[in-house]
Design a protein around this motif. Structure first.
Motif, PDB file in Angstrom:
ATOM      1  N   ILE A  52      35.408  39.434  42.195  1.00 18.33           N
ATOM      2  CA  ILE A  52      33.996  39.811  42.369  1.00 18.33           C
ATOM      3  C   ILE A  52      33.628  40.893  41.362  1.00 18.33           C
ATOM      4  N   ILE A  53      34.337  41.999  41.358  1.00 17.51           N
ATOM      5  CA  ILE A  53      34.138  43.058  40.364  1.00 17.51           C
ATOM      6  C   ILE A  53      35.492  43.378  39.746  1.00 17.51           C
ATOM      7  N   GLY A  54      35.614  43.109  38.460  1.00 16.59           N
ATOM      8  CA  GLY A  54      36.894  43.244  37.785  1.00 16.59           C
ATOM      9  C   GLY A  54      37.261  44.694  37.504  1.00 16.59           C
ATOM     10  N   GLY A  55      38.555  44.903  37.286  1.00 18.25           N
ATOM     11  CA  GLY A  55      39.062  46.232  36.975  1.00 18.25           C
ATOM     12  C   GLY A  55      40.322  46.135  36.145  1.00 18.25           C
ATOM     13  N   MET A  56      41.187  47.126  36.308  1.00 18.42           N
ATOM     14  CA  MET A  56      42.412  47.199  35.524  1.00 18.42           C
ATOM     15  C   MET A  56      43.315  46.003  35.775  1.00 18.42           C
ATOM     16  N   ASP A  57      43.286  45.470  37.010  1.00 19.00           N
ATOM     17  CA  ASP A  57      44.175  44.356  37.344  1.00 19.00           C
ATOM     18  C   ASP A  57      43.935  43.128  36.463  1.00 19.00           C
ATOM     19  N   ALA A  58      42.686  42.675  36.413  1.00 17.95           N
ATOM     20  CA  ALA A  58      42.382  41.492  35.602  1.00 17.95           C
ATOM     21  C   ALA A  58      42.509  41.799  34.119  1.00 17.95           C
ATOM     22  N   ASP A  59      42.167  43.035  33.726  1.00 21.86           N
ATOM     23  CA  ASP A  59      42.296  43.419  32.311  1.00 21.86           C
ATOM     24  C   ASP A  59      43.742  43.315  31.862  1.00 21.86           C
ATOM     25  N   LEU A  60      44.672  43.738  32.720  1.00 24.54           N
ATOM     26  CA  LEU A  60      46.095  43.628  32.400  1.00 24.54           C
ATOM     27  C   LEU A  60      46.510  42.165  32.240  1.00 24.54           C
ATOM     28  N   LEU A  61      46.067  41.323  33.184  1.00 22.63           N
ATOM     29  CA  LEU A  61      46.458  39.909  33.129  1.00 22.63           C
ATOM     30  C   LEU A  61      45.915  39.217  31.892  1.00 22.63           C
ATOM     31  N   VAL A  62      44.649  39.485  31.565  1.00 19.03           N
ATOM     32  CA  VAL A  62      44.044  38.853  30.379  1.00 19.03           C
ATOM     33  C   VAL A  62      44.742  39.348  29.116  1.00 19.03           C
ATOM     34  N   GLY A  63      44.935  40.662  29.024  1.00 23.48           N
ATOM     35  CA  GLY A  63      45.577  41.218  27.835  1.00 23.48           C
ATOM     36  C   GLY A  63      46.999  40.730  27.648  1.00 23.48           C
ATOM     37  N   ALA A  64      47.687  40.463  28.751  1.00 25.70           N
ATOM     38  CA  ALA A  64      49.086  40.010  28.680  1.00 25.70           C
ATOM     39  C   ALA A  64      49.190  38.506  28.428  1.00 25.70           C
ATOM     40  N   GLY A  65      48.050  37.825  28.298  1.00 32.89           N
ATOM     41  CA  GLY A  65      48.075  36.394  27.981  1.00 32.89           C
ATOM     42  C   GLY A  65      48.402  35.496  29.151  1.00 32.89           C
ATOM     43  N   CYS A  66      48.134  35.965  30.380  1.00 33.22           N
ATOM     44  CA  CYS A  66      48.458  35.168  31.572  1.00 33.22           C
ATOM     45  C   CYS A  66      47.315  34.271  32.019  1.00 33.22           C
ATOM     46  N   VAL A  67      46.110  34.472  31.464  1.00 40.78           N
ATOM     47  CA  VAL A  67      44.905  33.879  32.043  1.00 40.78           C
ATOM     48  C   VAL A  67      44.315  32.793  31.136  1.00 40.78           C
ATOM     49  N   LYS A  68      43.957  31.682  31.771  1.00 40.55           N
ATOM     50  CA  LYS A  68      43.273  30.594  31.060  1.00 40.55           C
ATOM     51  C   LYS A  68      41.765  30.679  31.277  1.00 40.55           C
ATOM     52  N   THR A  69      41.333  30.875  32.543  1.00 37.78           N
ATOM     53  CA  THR A  69      39.910  31.029  32.842  1.00 37.78           C
ATOM     54  C   THR A  69      39.724  32.249  33.742  1.00 37.78           C
ATOM     55  N   TYR A  70      38.590  32.933  33.561  1.00 38.02           N
ATOM     56  CA  TYR A  70      38.302  34.136  34.356  1.00 38.02           C
ATOM     57  C   TYR A  70      36.845  34.087  34.794  1.00 38.02           C
ATOM     58  N   SER A  71      36.613  34.035  36.098  1.00 36.10           N
ATOM     59  CA  SER A  71      35.273  34.010  36.673  1.00 36.10           C
ATOM     60  C   SER A  71      35.061  35.306  37.436  1.00 36.10           C
ATOM     61  N   TYR A  72      33.974  36.039  37.120  1.00 34.04           N
ATOM     62  CA  TYR A  72      33.780  37.336  37.758  1.00 34.04           C
ATOM     63  C   TYR A  72      32.314  37.723  37.767  1.00 34.04           C
ATOM     64  N   GLY A  73      32.016  38.791  38.504  1.00 36.59           N
ATOM     65  CA  GLY A  73      30.633  39.252  38.631  1.00 36.59           C
ATOM     66  C   GLY A  73      30.405  40.588  37.980  1.00 36.59           C
ATOM     67  N   GLY A  74      31.108  40.889  36.898  1.00 33.13           N
ATOM     68  CA  GLY A  74      31.019  42.181  36.214  1.00 33.13           C
ATOM     69  C   GLY A  74      32.251  43.005  36.484  1.00 33.13           C
ATOM     70  N   GLY A  75      32.365  44.142  35.791  1.00 35.18           N
ATOM     71  CA  GLY A  75      33.522  44.983  36.025  1.00 35.18           C
ATOM     72  C   GLY A  75      33.638  46.097  35.003  1.00 35.18           C
ATOM     73  N   SER A  76      34.507  47.053  35.304  1.00 39.41           N
ATOM     74  CA  SER A  76      34.747  48.187  34.410  1.00 39.41           C
ATOM     75  C   SER A  76      35.883  49.027  34.974  1.00 39.41           C
ATOM     76  N   LEU A  77      36.237  50.072  34.244  1.00 39.67           N
ATOM     77  CA  LEU A  77      37.131  51.098  34.760  1.00 39.67           C
ATOM     78  C   LEU A  77      36.298  52.273  35.258  1.00 39.67           C
TER      79      LEU A  77
END
Length: 301
Positions: A52-77
């Motif tokens: 729903i609201i992204g943070g460090m968790d999804a940022d880590l996964l995307v940066g580490a190359g684990c993610v193919k698709t990411y659906s979210y409603g905004g986010g920040s630190l």
């Protein structure tokens, strides 16, 4: 008697590459960081991540190359910075990103939790958010209401294979207690398998004495994993505050892939578990500084 207690590395190991995973939390609060770090350690790939609201968790996964698709409603630190590994992935087209509003993706989880196929709404009608989603997301349609003929947005129910949230307490039967505001209950209830990491496992006798504190009944829960400080460096209300120093440091590291890779290699891949992560990145002895005041729910300093 049903006992849902599992070890973190075991429950993560059964998640196949390419799985759908919804993450709980909100910006710098109750992110399932320990779970995400274990996904990275085990080298999971091709994940479809919802949040729903992204943070460090999804940022880590995307940066580490684990993610193919990411659906979210905004986010920040929050005030500490941006989720720049996600932002760069969007700019370079490295990940298929679907940008919802917070309400519209929450409604998809609500429909999933209710067991209905879709939910009508007027939110995002007439917006660029809808126009952009309609180009590539078959879960969004605009139709005429059968009752009034008005244009309405139809959002397909979202029932991910796994939802993962972090909570302060749960018992062995999966009854989950969360103090303070909650925003990811529908996300949790919509999943085919709900995994809950908790700071502390409590007795079922306590739950029986305080049934009104349970926000997610055990019938929804697949597994409970005890990981003290499992949301660190994000906060858990009335348990511990966020670590502003670490979040500020991460907001500098995540600006470039090179520096991010060094962070992941040293603090995640270079440690065997969440205790090792905390000890190496901050030091276990520093945790006392972020203990929440039992009255205010956060640190007073």
């Amino acid at each position: 008697m049903r006992n849902l207690i599992r070890k973190l590395n075991e429950v993560v190991s059964e998640i196949p590459d390419g799985s759908q995973i919804a993450l709980g939390g909100f910006a710098i609060t109750r992110n399932p960081v320990a779970f995400v770090n274990e996904l990275i350690r085990q080298g999971k790939k091709g994940l479809e991540v919802y949040e729903i609201i992204g943070g460090m968790d999804a940022d880590l996964l995307v940066g580490a190359g684990c993610v193919k698709t990411y659906s979210y409603g905004g986010g920040s630190l929050d005030r500490f910075g941006k989720i720049d590994r996600i932002n760069e992935a969007i700019e370079k087209g490295l990940v298929d990103v679907r940008e919802y509003s917070g309400l519209s993706i929450s409604l998809r989880f609500l429909a999933g939790s209710l067991g209905i196929p879709y939910i009508p709404t007027k939110t995002i009608l007439g917006t660029d958010v809808l126009d952009n989603l309609a180009k590539k997301d078959s879960a969004i349609r605009v139709e005429a209401s059968p009752f009034t003929g008005e244009r309405v947005v139809l959002l397909e129910a979202l029932q991910p294979e796994y939802s993962v949230i972090h909570a302060p307490f749960a018992d062995t039967k999966g009854n989950v207690i969360i103090e303070g505001p909650v925003w990811d209950v529908e996300l949790a209830k919509s999943a085919k398998k709900l995994i809950v990491t908790v700071d502390k496992i409590i007795s079922n006798e306590y739950v029986k004495q305080h049934p009104g504190k349970v926000v997610i009944p055990g019938v929804y829960t697949y597994a409970v994993v005890e990981v003290p400080y499992g949301a660190y460096p994000t906060s858990v209300y009335k348990a511990y505050d966020y670590d502003g120093e670490l979040l500020s440091s991460y907001a500098k590291v995540n600006k470039t892939q090179e520096e991010f890779n060094k962070f992941v290699q040293q603090y995640i891949l270079g440690t065997s578990d969440h205790y090792g992560f905390i000890d190496k990145v901050r030091g276990l002895d520093k945790l006392s500084r972020i203990q929440a005041d039992p009255v205010y729910g956060y640190t007073k300093s």
